[in-house]
Design a protein around this motif. Structure first.
Motif, PDB file in Angstrom:
ATOM      1  N   LEU A  58       0.661  -1.054  -0.097  1.00  0.00           N
ATOM      2  CA  LEU A  58      -0.057   0.125  -0.125  1.00  0.00           C
ATOM      3  C   LEU A  58       0.958   1.248  -0.045  1.00  0.00           C
TER       4      LEU A  58
ATOM      5  N   ILE B 125       0.876   4.133  -2.990  1.00  0.00           N
ATOM      6  CA  ILE B 125       0.456   5.487  -2.698  1.00  0.00           C
ATOM      7  C   ILE B 125       1.779   6.398  -3.187  1.00  0.00           C
TER       8      ILE B 125
ATOM      9  N   LYS C 259       1.966   7.036  -6.594  1.00  0.00           N
ATOM     10  CA  LYS C 259       0.722   7.904  -7.423  1.00  0.00           C
ATOM     11  C   LYS C 259       1.255   9.398  -6.754  1.00  0.00           C
ATOM     12  N   ILE C 260       1.788   9.712  -5.801  1.00  0.00           N
ATOM     13  CA  ILE C 260       2.451  10.837  -5.275  1.00  0.00           C
ATOM     14  C   ILE C 260       3.509  11.323  -6.296  1.00  0.00           C
TER      15      ILE C 260
END
Length: 83
Positions: free
Chosen positions: A22, A26, A29-30
């Protein structure tokens, strides 16, 4: 009947195991929002903590019952404090 405290590890273990995945998702994506490339770090493969050491030299010395010989010190290599 089973208490809730006994069932808690059944739900926590999958959550804890998915946290690194996870986090990588994340962070990817950032980084993509800023236009950078996120590279996942190399993970260390799991090792068995109960694996015995594989040193055969130590086992042989223990079986013989002889202490390990100390390295001989040469006369010129000893550090002498000079005032």
């Amino acid at each position: 009947m089973v208490c809730l405290a006994c069932l808690l590890p059944l739900f926590l273990v999958p959550i804890v195991n998915i946290l690194p995945l996870l986090f990588d998702f994340i962070m990817g994506k950032i980084y993509r929002v800023f236009g950078w490339e996120y590279r996942k770090p190399d993970r260390v493969p799991p090792a068995c903590p109960y694996k015995p050491p594989t040193s055969s030299v130590n086992k042989q010395a223990e079986a013989d019952g002889e202490p390990n010989p100390a390295d001989p010190v040469k006369p010129g290599t000893v550090d002498v404090k000079k005032d």
